[in-house]
Design an enzyme around this catalytic site. Structure first.
Site, PDB file in Angstrom:
ATOM      1  N   GLU A   1      -7.217  -1.207  -3.566  1.00 10.83           N
ATOM      2  CA  GLU A   1      -6.626  -1.922  -4.695  1.00 10.83           C
ATOM      3  C   GLU A   1      -7.103  -3.364  -4.693  1.00 10.83           C
ATOM      4  O   GLU A   1      -7.187  -4.002  -3.637  1.00 10.83           O
ATOM      5  CB  GLU A   1      -5.105  -1.873  -4.625  1.00 10.83           C
ATOM      6  CG  GLU A   1      -4.438  -2.476  -5.838  1.00 10.83           C
ATOM      7  CD  GLU A   1      -2.929  -2.320  -5.838  1.00 10.83           C
ATOM      8  OE1 GLU A   1      -2.262  -3.118  -6.515  1.00 10.83           O
ATOM      9  OE2 GLU A   1      -2.411  -1.401  -5.173  1.00 10.83           O
TER      10      GLU A   1
ATOM     11  N   ASP B   1       4.258   2.524   0.302  1.00 10.49           N
ATOM     12  CA  ASP B   1       2.917   1.987   0.543  1.00 10.49           C
ATOM     13  C   ASP B   1       1.894   3.110   0.743  1.00 10.49           C
ATOM     14  O   ASP B   1       0.750   2.997   0.297  1.00 10.49           O
ATOM     15  CB  ASP B   1       2.922   1.054   1.757  1.00 10.49           C
ATOM     16  CG  ASP B   1       3.761  -0.187   1.502  1.00 10.49           C
ATOM     17  OD1 ASP B   1       3.399  -0.965   0.606  1.00 10.49           O
ATOM     18  OD2 ASP B   1       4.784  -0.359   2.186  1.00 10.49           O
TER      19      ASP B   1
ATOM     20  N   ASP C   1      -3.958   0.649   0.255  1.00 13.48           N
ATOM     21  CA  ASP C   1      -3.091  -0.290  -0.450  1.00 13.48           C
ATOM     22  C   ASP C   1      -2.885  -1.445   0.530  1.00 13.48           C
ATOM     23  O   ASP C   1      -2.075  -1.341   1.460  1.00 13.48           O
ATOM     24  CB  ASP C   1      -1.757   0.367  -0.818  1.00 13.48           C
ATOM     25  CG  ASP C   1      -0.801  -0.607  -1.473  1.00 13.48           C
ATOM     26  OD1 ASP C   1      -1.236  -1.407  -2.316  1.00 13.48           O
ATOM     27  OD2 ASP C   1       0.403  -0.583  -1.129  1.00 13.48           O
TER      28      ASP C   1
END
Length: 174
Positions: free
Chosen positions: A67, A139, A8
């Site tokens: 992502e 996160d 991420d």
């Protein structure tokens, strides 16, 4: 068996999550955050690159998922996020890992079942799916969700390929 490193990305905090996939079974290996101090963006990108490189050396993942960037209201933030992604992707390609990219909506859909899920729902489902004893930091949970999304997508594609092969085999042998 596959070991998936999910990322991420962020220019201040980059989450990572590492899982093992054997068929439909997912197993938690590790998760955490690469934290960057305030300062020069180039230095922070170097920290991301080095952090992902170290994770690749330590855990020997076979696949890498990250992502995608979404463009929000602040173009400057989107550019920095894109650069953070780039640093992580270069580290993955230097480790000869195949790179898969997923939108936030795809990740939430795969993990929670709806593309508009919030962070707490993602944390809850990651905790449940990976049978964790506690909720990971946001996160890190997001990075684990990226890895889970990749595992589910990969398994679905393998299932569809197997089904297509069986269908073709059946047509050939009638």
């Amino acid at each position: 068996m596959n070991i998936i490193l999910g990322i991420d990305p962020g220019s201040r905090i980059t989450g990572y999550g590492i899982i093992k996939q054997r068929g439909n079974k997912l197993e938690y290996i590790a998760s955490g955050c690469i934290r960057m101090p305030a300062g020069d963006l180039a230095d922070r990108l170097n920290i991301i690159y080095n952090g992902v490189s170290q994770l690749s050396q330590q855990y020997k993942p076979t696949e890498f998922a990250i992502e995608q960037v979404f463009v929000a209201h602040n173009a400057g933030s989107a550019l920095k996020l894109g650069q953070a992604r780039g640093a992580a992707i270069v580290a993955a390609t230097q480790a000869n890992l195949p790179v898969a990219e997923y939108s936030a909506r795809q990740i939430k859909q795969a993990v929670v079942g709806k593309g508009a899920a919030d962070k707490s729902q993602v944390q809850h489902m990651v905790t449940s799916l990976l049978e964790l004893s506690g909720r990971p930091q946001a996160d890190a949970a997001d990075a684990l969700a990226v890895a889970v999304c990749h595992a589910h997508t990969r398994q679905s594609l393998l299932s569809m390929a197997g089904h297509a092969s069986r269908s073709a085999y059946g047509r050939l042998h009638k």
